[in-house]
Write a protein that holds these residues in place. Structure first.
Motif, PDB file in Angstrom:
ATOM      1  N   LEU A  16       0.832  -1.088  -0.077  1.00  0.00           N
ATOM      2  CA  LEU A  16      -0.053   0.008   0.044  1.00  0.00           C
ATOM      3  C   LEU A  16       0.861   1.241   0.213  1.00  0.00           C
ATOM      4  CD1 LEU A  16      -3.071  -0.990   2.474  1.00  0.00           C
ATOM      5  CD2 LEU A  16      -3.075  -0.546   0.179  1.00  0.00           C
ATOM      6  N   PHE A  17       1.910   1.226   0.667  1.00  0.00           N
ATOM      7  CA  PHE A  17       2.797   2.526   0.727  1.00  0.00           C
ATOM      8  C   PHE A  17       3.990   2.473   0.011  1.00  0.00           C
ATOM      9  CE2 PHE A  17       0.185   2.266   4.651  1.00  0.00           C
ATOM     10  CZ  PHE A  17      -0.285   3.537   4.907  1.00  0.00           C
ATOM     11  N   ASN A  18       4.608   1.297  -0.492  1.00  0.00           N
ATOM     12  CA  ASN A  18       5.905   1.273  -1.196  1.00  0.00           C
ATOM     13  C   ASN A  18       7.004   2.225  -0.183  1.00  0.00           C
ATOM     14  OD1 ASN A  18       7.076   2.698  -4.367  1.00  0.00           O
ATOM     15  ND2 ASN A  18       8.125   1.221  -2.960  1.00  0.00           N
ATOM     16  N   THR A  19       6.913   1.370   0.909  1.00  0.00           N
ATOM     17  CA  THR A  19       7.715   2.158   2.099  1.00  0.00           C
ATOM     18  C   THR A  19       9.215   1.674   1.752  1.00  0.00           C
ATOM     19  OG1 THR A  19       6.012   1.456   3.537  1.00  0.00           O
ATOM     20  CG2 THR A  19       8.155   2.146   4.432  1.00  0.00           C
ATOM     21  N   GLU A  20      10.017   2.418   2.394  1.00  0.00           N
ATOM     22  CA  GLU A  20      11.569   2.251   2.236  1.00  0.00           C
ATOM     23  C   GLU A  20      12.009   1.562   3.470  1.00  0.00           C
ATOM     24  OE1 GLU A  20      13.936   5.536   1.027  1.00  0.00           O
ATOM     25  OE2 GLU A  20      15.362   4.221  -0.104  1.00  0.00           O
ATOM     26  N   VAL A  21      11.819   2.187   4.580  1.00  0.00           N
ATOM     27  CA  VAL A  21      12.251   1.593   5.931  1.00  0.00           C
ATOM     28  C   VAL A  21      11.294   1.427   7.002  1.00  0.00           C
ATOM     29  CG1 VAL A  21      13.532   2.269   7.779  1.00  0.00           C
ATOM     30  CG2 VAL A  21      14.349   3.124   5.864  1.00  0.00           C
ATOM     31  N   LEU A  22      11.386   0.013   7.546  1.00  0.00           N
ATOM     32  CA  LEU A  22      10.402  -0.303   8.502  1.00  0.00           C
ATOM     33  C   LEU A  22      11.108  -0.574   9.684  1.00  0.00           C
ATOM     34  CD1 LEU A  22       8.855  -2.953   6.224  1.00  0.00           C
ATOM     35  CD2 LEU A  22       7.335  -1.451   7.703  1.00  0.00           C
ATOM     36  N   VAL A  23      10.486   0.225  10.993  1.00  0.00           N
ATOM     37  CA  VAL A  23      11.292   0.230  12.150  1.00  0.00           C
ATOM     38  C   VAL A  23      10.407  -0.495  13.123  1.00  0.00           C
ATOM     39  CG1 VAL A  23      12.482   1.418  13.744  1.00  0.00           C
ATOM     40  CG2 VAL A  23      12.248   2.525  11.551  1.00  0.00           C
ATOM     41  N   PHE A  24      10.980  -1.313  13.859  1.00  0.00           N
ATOM     42  CA  PHE A  24      10.269  -2.227  15.018  1.00  0.00           C
ATOM     43  C   PHE A  24      10.510  -1.772  16.509  1.00  0.00           C
ATOM     44  CE2 PHE A  24      10.416  -4.651  11.172  1.00  0.00           C
ATOM     45  CZ  PHE A  24       9.031  -5.069  10.813  1.00  0.00           C
ATOM     46  N   GLY A  25       9.453  -1.625  17.245  1.00  0.00           N
ATOM     47  CA  GLY A  25       9.625  -1.540  18.640  1.00  0.00           C
ATOM     48  C   GLY A  25       8.529  -1.920  19.448  1.00  0.00           C
ATOM     49  N   GLY A  26       8.501  -1.901  20.552  1.00  0.00           N
ATOM     50  CA  GLY A  26       7.647  -2.655  21.579  1.00  0.00           C
ATOM     51  C   GLY A  26       8.224  -3.846  22.059  1.00  0.00           C
ATOM     52  N   GLY A  27       7.561  -4.345  23.234  1.00  0.00           N
ATOM     53  CA  GLY A  27       7.880  -5.472  23.939  1.00  0.00           C
ATOM     54  C   GLY A  27       8.315  -6.718  23.176  1.00  0.00           C
ATOM     55  N   VAL A  28       7.482  -7.183  22.352  1.00  0.00           N
ATOM     56  CA  VAL A  28       7.502  -8.433  21.587  1.00  0.00           C
ATOM     57  C   VAL A  28       8.666  -8.128  20.757  1.00  0.00           C
ATOM     58  CG1 VAL A  28       6.693  -9.739  19.709  1.00  0.00           C
ATOM     59  CG2 VAL A  28       5.052  -9.067  21.637  1.00  0.00           C
ATOM     60  N   MET A  29       9.146  -7.234  20.333  1.00  0.00           N
ATOM     61  CA  MET A  29      10.225  -7.014  19.302  1.00  0.00           C
ATOM     62  C   MET A  29      11.598  -6.718  20.158  1.00  0.00           C
ATOM     63  SD  MET A  29       8.727  -7.311  16.677  1.00  0.00           S
ATOM     64  CE  MET A  29      10.303  -7.384  15.435  1.00  0.00           C
ATOM     65  N   ASN A  30      11.607  -7.038  21.404  1.00  0.00           N
ATOM     66  CA  ASN A  30      12.751  -7.315  22.313  1.00  0.00           C
ATOM     67  C   ASN A  30      12.999  -8.621  21.863  1.00  0.00           C
ATOM     68  OD1 ASN A  30      12.598  -4.715  23.275  1.00  0.00           O
ATOM     69  ND2 ASN A  30      11.421  -5.416  25.250  1.00  0.00           N
ATOM     70  N   MET A  31      12.540  -9.405  21.303  1.00  0.00           N
ATOM     71  CA  MET A  31      12.629 -10.879  20.935  1.00  0.00           C
ATOM     72  C   MET A  31      13.017 -10.834  19.659  1.00  0.00           C
ATOM     73  SD  MET A  31       9.278 -12.993  21.960  1.00  0.00           S
ATOM     74  CE  MET A  31       8.170 -12.655  23.295  1.00  0.00           C
ATOM     75  N   ALA A  32      13.767  -9.514  19.019  1.00  0.00           N
ATOM     76  CA  ALA A  32      14.129  -9.452  17.633  1.00  0.00           C
ATOM     77  C   ALA A  32      14.909 -10.774  17.085  1.00  0.00           C
ATOM     78  CB  ALA A  32      14.807  -8.211  17.444  1.00  0.00           C
ATOM     79  N   ASP A  33      15.760 -11.252  17.817  1.00  0.00           N
ATOM     80  CA  ASP A  33      16.444 -12.261  17.214  1.00  0.00           C
ATOM     81  C   ASP A  33      15.852 -13.575  16.748  1.00  0.00           C
ATOM     82  OD1 ASP A  33      18.712 -10.811  17.917  1.00  0.00           O
ATOM     83  OD2 ASP A  33      19.241 -11.900  19.674  1.00  0.00           O
ATOM     84  N   SER A  34      14.828 -13.694  17.461  1.00  0.00           N
ATOM     85  CA  SER A  34      13.840 -14.808  17.466  1.00  0.00           C
ATOM     86  C   SER A  34      12.861 -14.681  16.360  1.00  0.00           C
ATOM     87  CB  SER A  34      12.978 -15.161  18.726  1.00  0.00           C
ATOM     88  OG  SER A  34      13.864 -15.284  19.736  1.00  0.00           O
ATOM     89  N   ILE A  35      12.644 -13.219  16.049  1.00  0.00           N
ATOM     90  CA  ILE A  35      11.466 -13.170  15.127  1.00  0.00           C
ATOM     91  C   ILE A  35      11.577 -12.230  13.873  1.00  0.00           C
ATOM     92  CG2 ILE A  35      10.552 -11.008  16.077  1.00  0.00           C
ATOM     93  CD1 ILE A  35       7.675 -12.181  16.349  1.00  0.00           C
ATOM     94  N   LEU A  36      12.656 -11.365  13.851  1.00  0.00           N
ATOM     95  CA  LEU A  36      12.940 -10.547  12.897  1.00  0.00           C
ATOM     96  C   LEU A  36      13.279 -11.332  11.407  1.00  0.00           C
ATOM     97  CD1 LEU A  36      12.371  -7.474  12.214  1.00  0.00           C
ATOM     98  CD2 LEU A  36      15.066  -6.956  12.971  1.00  0.00           C
ATOM     99  N   PRO A  37      14.514 -12.285  11.734  1.00  0.00           N
ATOM    100  CA  PRO A  37      14.847 -12.975  10.462  1.00  0.00           C
ATOM    101  C   PRO A  37      13.327 -13.586   9.850  1.00  0.00           C
ATOM    102  CG  PRO A  37      16.310 -13.201  12.463  1.00  0.00           C
ATOM    103  CD  PRO A  37      14.830 -12.628  13.037  1.00  0.00           C
ATOM    104  N   THR A  38      12.624 -14.284  10.683  1.00  0.00           N
ATOM    105  CA  THR A  38      11.444 -14.688   9.783  1.00  0.00           C
ATOM    106  C   THR A  38      10.444 -13.630   9.085  1.00  0.00           C
ATOM    107  OG1 THR A  38      11.189 -16.503  11.796  1.00  0.00           O
ATOM    108  CG2 THR A  38       9.508 -16.193  10.207  1.00  0.00           C
ATOM    109  N   ILE A  39      10.479 -12.649   9.506  1.00  0.00           N
ATOM    110  CA  ILE A  39       9.747 -11.315   9.169  1.00  0.00           C
ATOM    111  C   ILE A  39      10.409 -11.239   8.145  1.00  0.00           C
ATOM    112  CG2 ILE A  39       9.035  -8.944   9.522  1.00  0.00           C
ATOM    113  CD1 ILE A  39       8.768  -9.439  12.390  1.00  0.00           C
TER     114      ILE A  39
END
Lengths: 332, 332
Positions: free
Chosen positions: A259-282
């Motif tokens: 929808l937005f043809n975005t360039e950068v996505l930034v993640f915050g919030g408690g769940v994203m503190n587990m970024a190592d477990s979840i960011l690669p899959t995203i």
């Protein structure tokens, strides 16, 4: 004279604490002040606490008020940015509080309100991960899910300041009814609440985890954080669950990119503190599901401003990155 | 002198015909000209046809070139608005055509490119359904689905001019893989193509329609238009099918509203010619699924500019509705 007004005050108005900072146009924090919100003492006390933070910053900051362009406030409440009013904030005991008028009467300074995900997006765009782009989305995943969206160098607010309800887009038209009215909302599948619920349900059904154990025969105490920690220890039950969550979130994010043809996505919030477990899959899911011409230009990143994003972004509402950013100067 | 430049040329560059108009800043069409695209004669002929339309408008329009601010071109191709180049347009036989340079060299007029859904959104916003708002989305439903999005008085283009891929948001994470890479894309459920396919499949499985009949034992000839006409005649098979389509589209639109907090939604494209059969269901679904604070402000409407939306919007890229609309003046 505008040339001299090179500072703004940023306030992050939370349910338990109020964080304020005097911030230079370069993003530098001259001074910070924090105090409890005191919401349990009533709505008026919350206002007094804001005054206390403001007074302290002005008195102790060593900057004359004439050098301050205005006060930006980030809040989780429902706002009306045109009237500079907090329409409703359950956690503050506020209903129709004309914060703009109150601040102007006391300090002769203009106020700008925005929701906390929007403030974080502005901060990451001006001083964080997104400095080089005009198309950035900040996504917060904690108890719920929200987004602050910047497109073409402009914050997306919508007609009633309610844009960015990313947690309430349907990713399953046959999914369960959500409290918001929609069905199969993303938030039902991937928020902190959803992760905890899903882990509890699977364990109750007899799935086995090497780290997550029952207490008095029940798994109701298990939180998203527990799942994240178990995954870090290599618990295959938790790794698999977070992988599935990452795929769902990745598809939701693909929708945003389309929808937005975005360039950068930034993640915050408690769940994203587990970024190592979840960011690669995203990341993997986005690469797989996105139209290639759109995914080629995407960068995914964790927040680099963290808990400071709210105050920085609120102050940032007064500093223009581009002269044509109408949001920044129209209401001064 | 800018004060005198009160006209723009709008061109709708389609695969079969080129439509051009000399348009006044009020939206009035001083003159229109149409000719075949001649794509079968090669990419260069298409350019010659554009020159022919331009020459005719300038010669016969009775307006001196000094009063023309620029040329806006709406196309279905992939564009690069920064380089004013059509990167790829299969239906025109074009690859990397620097249309901006070509037009400037021949006419000394600046050019702006945009995709056709975006042009329609601009037109409806400036002179159509959305005159009173700054938050409008134009949705086209025909063979495929697209959207042109205006938020806060600014067109959403994205970092690579590819925003608005509304047909490729997933509404079912377990749905079938789409050609775009995503799964369960809206376009697979509600486009003209999808309606025809679904009708054919249901009839082949033995469902009964009082209007749609087999030809030589097959239903493969049935189109979305046939379904629409049968529904108009009261065929309960077709009424039910379009109702289900309307619910899916309504949920997709709810997703848009939750992300953009839009005020006005405008519908165009072939499938929406069956508006009587489908728009009430969409409206009902949006009311039921939207966060109430967001749906209260929504107006849904069919396009009032119809086939003129493309040329009007392309010209409109040169007329600012608001002085801060950066898209309009930054690249002149």
């Amino acid at each position: 004279m505008r040339e001299q007004k090179e500072y703004a005050i940023g306030i992050d108005l939370g349910g338990t604490k109020i964080l304020g900072a005097l911030i230079h146009t370069t993003g530098e924090h001259v001074m910070e002040k924090q105090c409890p919100t005191n919401a349990q003492l009533g709505g008026q006390s919350v206002i007094e606490q804001i005054y206390f933070v403001m007074d302290s910053l002005l008195a102790e900051g060593g900057i004359s008020k004439e050098k301050v362009i205005g006060v930006g406030v980030a809040t989780a409440g429902v706002i009306d940015s045109k009237r500079n009013t907090v329409v409703y904030a359950n956690n503050l005991g506020w209903r129709d509080v004309p914060l703009g008028d109150l601040i102007y009467r006391r300090y002769q300074l203009p106020l700008r309100l925005c929701n906390d995900a929007n403030a974080a997006a502005v901060a990451e765009w001006m001083w964080g991960v997104g400095k080089e782009t005009n198309d950035l989305i900040y996504i917060t995943v904690s108890t719920g899910i929200g987004a602050g969206i910047i497109t073409g160098g402009k914050l997306v607010s919508g007609v009633g300041d309610s844009a960015g309800e990313f947690g309430h887009i349907s990713i399953n038209t046959n999914g369960p009814k959500c409290g918001c009215g929609n069905v199969g909302c993303l938030e039902n599948y991937v928020s902190g609440t959803a992760i905890a619920k899903e882990a509890q349900a699977r364990l109750s059904r007899g799935e086995k985890s090497s780290y997550l154990n029952a207490k008095d025969g029940s798994f109701d105490h298990i939180t998203a954080k527990d799942v994240g920690e178990a995954a870090k220890q290599g618990d295959s039950f938790s790794v698999k669950l977070l992988r599935e969550i990452g795929v769902q979130l990745g598809i939701g994010i693909t929708n945003l990119i389309h929808l937005f043809n975005t360039e950068v996505l930034v993640f915050g919030g408690g769940v994203m503190n587990m970024a190592d477990s979840i960011l690669p899959t995203i990341e993997e899911t986005v690469k797989e599901h996105c139209i290639p011409a759109l995914s080629n230009r995407i960068t995914l990143s964790q927040t680099i401003l963290g808990s400071k994003a709210g105050i920085k972004g609120a102050a940032g509402l007064f500093f223009s990155k581009e002269l044509d950013k109408s949001y920044t100067f129209q209401s001064v």
